[in-house]
Design a protein around this motif. Structure first.
Motif, PDB file in Angstrom:
ATOM      1  N   ALA A   1     -51.056  -4.050  78.636  1.00  0.00           N
ATOM      2  CA  ALA A   1     -52.271  -4.848  78.428  1.00  0.00           C
ATOM      3  C   ALA A   1     -52.987  -5.101  79.754  1.00  0.00           C
ATOM      4  O   ALA A   1     -54.220  -5.050  79.835  1.00  0.00           O
ATOM      5  CB  ALA A   1     -51.925  -6.164  77.750  1.00  0.00           C
ATOM      6  N   PHE A   2     -52.202  -5.367  80.788  1.00  0.00           N
ATOM      7  CA  PHE A   2     -52.767  -5.561  82.130  1.00  0.00           C
ATOM      8  C   PHE A   2     -53.478  -4.287  82.591  1.00  0.00           C
ATOM      9  O   PHE A   2     -54.614  -4.330  83.073  1.00  0.00           O
ATOM     10  CB  PHE A   2     -51.648  -5.949  83.108  1.00  0.00           C
TER      11      PHE A   2
ATOM     12  N   ALA B   1     -54.629  -1.897  80.703  1.00  0.00           N
ATOM     13  CA  ALA B   1     -55.783  -1.657  79.827  1.00  0.00           C
ATOM     14  C   ALA B   1     -56.998  -2.448  80.294  1.00  0.00           C
ATOM     15  O   ALA B   1     -58.111  -1.905  80.369  1.00  0.00           O
ATOM     16  CB  ALA B   1     -55.438  -2.013  78.376  1.00  0.00           C
ATOM     17  N   ILE B   2     -56.809  -3.703  80.640  1.00  0.00           N
ATOM     18  CA  ILE B   2     -57.963  -4.515  81.044  1.00  0.00           C
ATOM     19  C   ILE B   2     -58.469  -4.085  82.413  1.00  0.00           C
ATOM     20  O   ILE B   2     -59.674  -4.145  82.692  1.00  0.00           O
ATOM     21  CB  ILE B   2     -57.665  -6.036  80.967  1.00  0.00           C
ATOM     22  N   LYS B   3     -57.567  -3.611  83.274  1.00  0.00           N
ATOM     23  CA  LYS B   3     -57.998  -3.090  84.578  1.00  0.00           C
ATOM     24  C   LYS B   3     -58.897  -1.862  84.394  1.00  0.00           C
ATOM     25  O   LYS B   3     -59.769  -1.601  85.215  1.00  0.00           O
ATOM     26  CB  LYS B   3     -56.796  -2.739  85.462  1.00  0.00           C
TER      27      LYS B   3
ATOM     28  N   HIS C   1     -56.692  -3.969  75.211  1.00  0.00           N
ATOM     29  CA  HIS C   1     -56.099  -5.165  75.829  1.00  0.00           C
ATOM     30  C   HIS C   1     -55.900  -6.258  74.776  1.00  0.00           C
ATOM     31  O   HIS C   1     -54.820  -6.847  74.685  1.00  0.00           O
ATOM     32  CB  HIS C   1     -56.996  -5.661  76.959  1.00  0.00           C
ATOM     33  N   GLU C   2     -56.930  -6.509  73.992  1.00  0.00           N
ATOM     34  CA  GLU C   2     -56.865  -7.535  72.934  1.00  0.00           C
ATOM     35  C   GLU C   2     -55.725  -7.257  71.957  1.00  0.00           C
ATOM     36  O   GLU C   2     -54.941  -8.150  71.634  1.00  0.00           O
ATOM     37  CB  GLU C   2     -58.176  -7.520  72.132  1.00  0.00           C
TER      38      GLU C   2
ATOM     39  N   MET D   1     -52.305  -7.771  73.570  1.00  0.00           N
ATOM     40  CA  MET D   1     -51.981  -9.182  73.797  1.00  0.00           C
ATOM     41  C   MET D   1     -51.605  -9.874  72.478  1.00  0.00           C
ATOM     42  O   MET D   1     -50.672 -10.678  72.446  1.00  0.00           O
ATOM     43  CB  MET D   1     -53.138  -9.911  74.491  1.00  0.00           C
TER      44      MET D   1
END
Length: 181
Positions: free
Chosen positions: A66-67, A69-71, A78-79, A82
């Motif tokens: 997730a980290f 993905a958001i980067k 990411h959503e 999470m």
């Protein structure tokens, strides 16, 4: 931050406080309940520890994914990751409580320096597993209310703490697993 975002966040504050207090209290209360010792004819759920340790490992992996993905600005991924991490944490908690309600607690059998390492990891894991609850809830609320700047600020605290809890859950299991009956 708009007034609408403030109002939306405030709607959730009561639930954040209630869950942040109720979850640890419920776990502590249920941890002390052993159905077999109370006379209930239930099988000990001794197969659960490796399963909930694996869930912790998957949670750690999902948090890292997730980290990443958001980067890479993959917000939807990411959503989803999470939300999956939250579901995994709830599953872990249910299994952990079920195990302890049906089985005797296992004592760590190591001695000397390894015992100090084990208890340090265990105690920090337990404390942070309680502390992380409001952080996860606040971080999640800030995301769903689209308060992204405040979400990012608290996520920088929540992510490493949650990752530590997930990883140390696995480490505690690995260290105590030779002493399961």
């Amino acid at each position: 931050m708009s007034n609408q975002q403030v109002l939306e966040e405030k709607k959730y504050n009561k639930w954040i406080v209630i869950l942040s207090v109720a979850i640890p209290l419920a776990v502590a209360a249920l941890f002390g309940v052993n159905l077999r010792k109370m006379g209930f004819d239930v099988e000990p759920l001794t197969f659960l520890p490796p399963i909930y340790a694996a869930i912790n490992a998957v949670t750690a992996l999902v948090l890292v994914l997730a980290f990443l993905a958001i980067k890479k600005k993959k917000v939807s991924l990411h959503e989803g990751l999470m939300k999956f991490a939250i579901i995994l944490s709830v599953l872990f908690l249910v299994m952990y409580v079920a195990y302890h309600m049906t089985s005797d607690s296992t004592k760590f059998g190591g001695e000397g320096p390894i015992a100090y390492v084990y208890y340090f990891i265990l105690i920090t894991h337990i404390i942070l597993s309680i502390v992380i609850i409001p952080f996860v809830l606040i971080t999640y609320v800030r995301a769903i209310t689209n308060n992204i700047e405040r979400h990012k600020k608290i996520a920088k605290i929540t992510f490493p703490m949650w990752l530590y809890v997930a990883i140390t859950g696995v480490v505690v299991y690995v260290m105590i697993s030779p002493y399961y009956a």
